[in-house]
Design an enzyme around this catalytic site. Structure first.
Site, PDB file in Angstrom:
ATOM      1  N   HIS A  94      26.132  78.623 106.832  1.00 50.03           N
ATOM      2  CA  HIS A  94      24.885  78.922 106.120  1.00 50.03           C
ATOM      3  C   HIS A  94      24.409  77.694 105.341  1.00 50.03           C
ATOM      4  O   HIS A  94      23.230  77.315 105.408  1.00 50.03           O
ATOM      5  CB  HIS A  94      25.119  80.104 105.181  1.00 50.03           C
ATOM      6  CG  HIS A  94      23.914  80.540 104.424  1.00 50.03           C
ATOM      7  ND1 HIS A  94      23.186  81.664 104.764  1.00 50.03           N
ATOM      8  CD2 HIS A  94      23.289  80.022 103.332  1.00 50.03           C
ATOM      9  CE1 HIS A  94      22.172  81.806 103.922  1.00 50.03           C
ATOM     10  NE2 HIS A  94      22.221  80.816 103.038  1.00 50.03           N
ATOM     11  N   GLU A  95      25.326  77.051 104.608  1.00 43.12           N
ATOM     12  CA  GLU A  95      24.936  75.901 103.800  1.00 43.12           C
ATOM     13  C   GLU A  95      24.590  74.692 104.670  1.00 43.12           C
ATOM     14  O   GLU A  95      23.717  73.899 104.317  1.00 43.12           O
ATOM     15  CB  GLU A  95      26.046  75.549 102.810  1.00 43.12           C
ATOM     16  CG  GLU A  95      26.338  76.635 101.777  1.00 43.12           C
ATOM     17  CD  GLU A  95      25.102  77.074 101.006  1.00 43.12           C
ATOM     18  OE1 GLU A  95      24.189  76.245 100.804  1.00 43.12           O
ATOM     19  OE2 GLU A  95      25.043  78.248 100.624  1.00 43.12           O
ATOM     20  N   HIS A 137      21.055  74.571 105.562  1.00 37.87           N
ATOM     21  CA  HIS A 137      20.167  74.017 104.525  1.00 37.87           C
ATOM     22  C   HIS A 137      20.038  72.495 104.637  1.00 37.87           C
ATOM     23  O   HIS A 137      19.213  71.913 103.923  1.00 37.87           O
ATOM     24  CB  HIS A 137      20.684  74.403 103.141  1.00 37.87           C
ATOM     25  CG  HIS A 137      20.343  75.804 102.737  1.00 37.87           C
ATOM     26  ND1 HIS A 137      19.044  76.256 102.651  1.00 37.87           N
ATOM     27  CD2 HIS A 137      21.133  76.859 102.408  1.00 37.87           C
ATOM     28  CE1 HIS A 137      19.048  77.524 102.266  1.00 37.87           C
ATOM     29  NE2 HIS A 137      20.303  77.912 102.120  1.00 37.87           N
ATOM     30  N   HIS A 181      15.006  80.541 102.965  1.00 42.84           N
ATOM     31  CA  HIS A 181      15.592  81.484 103.921  1.00 42.84           C
ATOM     32  C   HIS A 181      14.480  82.138 104.752  1.00 42.84           C
ATOM     33  O   HIS A 181      14.336  83.356 104.769  1.00 42.84           O
ATOM     34  CB  HIS A 181      16.394  82.562 103.178  1.00 42.84           C
ATOM     35  CG  HIS A 181      17.592  82.026 102.476  1.00 42.84           C
ATOM     36  ND1 HIS A 181      17.947  82.382 101.191  1.00 42.84           N
ATOM     37  CD2 HIS A 181      18.521  81.112 102.861  1.00 42.84           C
ATOM     38  CE1 HIS A 181      19.043  81.747 100.834  1.00 42.84           C
ATOM     39  NE2 HIS A 181      19.413  80.956 101.826  1.00 42.84           N
TER      40      HIS A 181
END
Length: 322
Positions: free
Chosen positions: A211-212, A215, A221
């Protein structure tokens, strides 16, 4: 003016401090620096929905809403920690500068020396929190994440570089599971359970890492983020499946769901009914069970991803931690 006692919590410790209510805020921040080694300019004081920083040092404790018995959460990094982060940032800038210079120079003939080419798409440093219990266990988990073949595969595929992979303390940011600063300059992950009685499950932490890493490309999101995040998780699953099957070459991935637990995998691939009335009804029953298991699994994954999203500190801001 009467005295007030405030209770300041920082990294598992609580400091009971008593001052006259007219005391300048700067006196409190200086006292906290002596106790915690966090400089006033890096201190954030959270209490009763409010926030005070050293920029307000001309006002009194009473002026900023501190009363007798107020509980305060102190956030901030020590000088040593800031120094370590600056070293990691400096190393990343140095490496990025080398890569940019090579790109500007264009292709050139290089005589082979037999030495392997350095892969830039890696984690350049790892850092547990030394003041927490058993930092060697946190370092081992960070090391495992930073050398995970599936994670390194997606980093190479998508050209992700991370300067520092670090630990995020539960008591400092209890609302966060992960944080990406400056698109991969620093990624912080929650490694420990809330009660500090052990480490979180590896695959759970690795999903937060995926998930990170997303980024590194997308801040918010939004749909772009969700599509890339799903793609990274699929590619991790596809890579591990290919390794388990002994395949040395990864082909295109179909996008079908790769179950994350052995129970779900068994239910999807080995469902059967003993003594069924016919092959047709057997197939129907198997298909129905597969559909139910798949639906339940996808729902579970959606819930887990929503939890990760809600406890991610990176959306919409890549500059610094909160």
């Amino acid at each position: 003016m009467s005295d007030i006692t405030i209770h300041v919590a920082f990294r598992g410790n609580t400091y009971d401090l008593t001052f006259p209510s007219s005391t300048p805020l700067s006196t409190l921040t200086s006292t906290l620096e002596e106790l915690t080694a966090v400089p006033p300019n890096l201190q954030k004081l959270l209490y009763r929905g409010k926030k005070a920083t050293s920029q307000l040092d001309d006002v009194s404790l009473l002026d900023v809403g501190l009363r007798d018995g107020t509980k305060v959460q102190l956030l901030g990094s020590t000088v040593d920690q800031v120094g370590d982060m600056h070293k990691a940032e400096s190393e990343k800038r140095r490496r990025d500068g080398i890569m940019e210079a090579r790109a500007r120079a264009g292709p050139s003939k290089i005589r082979s020396t037999g030495k392997a080419t350095v892969n830039p798409y890696v984690f350049h440093a790892t850092q547990p929190l030394p003041h927490l219990p058993s930092p060697h266990l946190a370092q081992a988990l960070l090391q495992k994440l930073s050398t995970d073949p599936a994670i390194l595969h997606i980093m190479s595929t998508h050209k992700f570089t991370v300067g520092l992979l670090a630990e995020l303390a539960p008591h400092e940011n209890p609302e966060l599971l992960g944080l990406n600063q400056n698109k991969g300059e620093i990624i912080k992950l929650r490694l420990r359970t809330d009660a500090y009685d052990g480490m979180r499950l590896y695959k759970d932490v690795r999903r937060v890492l995926c998930h990170e890493l997303t980024h590194n490309v997308w801040g918010d999101h939004d749909n772009n983020f969700k599509e890339l995040n799903s793609q990274l998780n699929r590619e991790v699953a596809a890579y591990e499946t290919s390794v388990q099957k002994g395949s040395h070459t990864l082909g295109s991935y179909s996008g079908a769901y790769d179950p994350s637990s052995s129970v779900e995998a068994d239910a999807l691939s080995h469902s059967h009914v003993l003594g069924g009335p016919s092959n047709a009804s057997l197939d129907d029953s198997r298909d129905a069970r597969r559909a139910r298991v798949l639906e339940a699994t996808l729902a579970r994954l959606a819930r887990e991803e929503k939890e990760i999203e809600d406890m991610c500190g990176s959306a919409g801001k890549q500059a610094s931690s909160s």
